[in-house]
Design a protein around this motif. Structure first.
Motif, PDB file in Angstrom:
ATOM      1  N   GLN A 114      16.200  26.217 -14.635  1.00  0.00           N
ATOM      2  CA  GLN A 114      16.062  27.357 -15.544  1.00  0.00           C
ATOM      3  C   GLN A 114      17.075  27.256 -16.674  1.00  0.00           C
ATOM      4  OE1 GLN A 114      14.034  29.929 -15.598  1.00  0.00           O
ATOM      5  NE2 GLN A 114      13.025  29.960 -13.590  1.00  0.00           N
ATOM      6  N   ARG A 161       9.231  25.417 -22.758  1.00  0.00           N
ATOM      7  CA  ARG A 161       8.989  26.321 -21.637  1.00  0.00           C
ATOM      8  C   ARG A 161       9.911  27.528 -21.645  1.00  0.00           C
ATOM      9  NH1 ARG A 161       6.409  23.520 -17.316  1.00  0.00           N
ATOM     10  NH2 ARG A 161       4.777  22.276 -18.326  1.00  0.00           N
ATOM     11  N   TYR A 162      11.024  27.419 -22.319  1.00  0.00           N
ATOM     12  CA  TYR A 162      12.019  28.486 -22.270  1.00  0.00           C
ATOM     13  C   TYR A 162      12.233  29.046 -23.676  1.00  0.00           C
ATOM     14  CZ  TYR A 162      12.699  26.628 -17.671  1.00  0.00           C
ATOM     15  OH  TYR A 162      12.485  26.213 -16.385  1.00  0.00           O
ATOM     16  N   TRP A 163      12.253  30.397 -23.728  1.00  0.00           N
ATOM     17  CA  TRP A 163      12.301  31.076 -25.022  1.00  0.00           C
ATOM     18  C   TRP A 163      13.370  32.156 -24.988  1.00  0.00           C
ATOM     19  CZ3 TRP A 163       9.063  29.771 -29.101  1.00  0.00           C
ATOM     20  CH2 TRP A 163       8.072  28.825 -28.800  1.00  0.00           C
ATOM     21  N   GLN A 203      18.439  29.696 -19.996  1.00  0.00           N
ATOM     22  CA  GLN A 203      18.399  30.981 -20.681  1.00  0.00           C
ATOM     23  C   GLN A 203      18.867  30.767 -22.120  1.00  0.00           C
ATOM     24  OE1 GLN A 203      20.322  30.767 -17.571  1.00  0.00           O
ATOM     25  NE2 GLN A 203      18.316  31.065 -16.646  1.00  0.00           N
TER      26      GLN A 203
END
Length: 119
Positions: free
Chosen positions: A1, A107-109, A3
């Motif tokens: 993950q 994939r991460y915003w 952030q």
């Protein structure tokens, strides 16, 4: 993950400059590429600029070439978008996004930061 948190958006007059920041946390070692996107009211989200996290290779949308500069500071896990010669049509919510190693898309915003350029 991973952030992502953007900052730096605000109201600015046409011709002015802004620098947006995007701080990454979590599995930052797995970031392959960071990108900046924007979405204006009533329009689809569009790509603005991208940079490979380690090598620093960049690319830009034609609409911002010569005016915007993307960069990153690996030590601070932070990406930047320096925006000069701003135009009213640059008004949008700006998002940063991360593409991880081995993954073909962003994939991460982040949550976005509003940039408003007045004429």
């Amino acid at each position: 993950q991973v952030q992502l948190v953007e900052s730096g958006g605000r109201l600015v007059q046409a011709g002015g400059s802004l620098r947006l920041s995007c701080v990454a946390s979590g599995r930052t070692f797995s970031i392959f590429r960071m990108g900046w996107f924007r979405q204006a009211p009533g329009k689809e989200r569009e790509f603005v600029a991208g940079i490979t996290w380690r090598g620093g290779s960049t690319d830009y949308a034609d609409s911002v070439k010569g005016r915007f500069t993307i960069s990153r500071d690996n030590a601070k896990n932070t990406g930047y978008l320096q925006m000069n010669s701003l135009k009213p049509e640059d008004t949008a919510v700006y998002y940063c996004a991360a593409q991880l190693v081995g993954v073909g898309d962003y994939r991460y915003w982040g949550q976005g930061t509003q940039v408003t350029v007045s004429s």
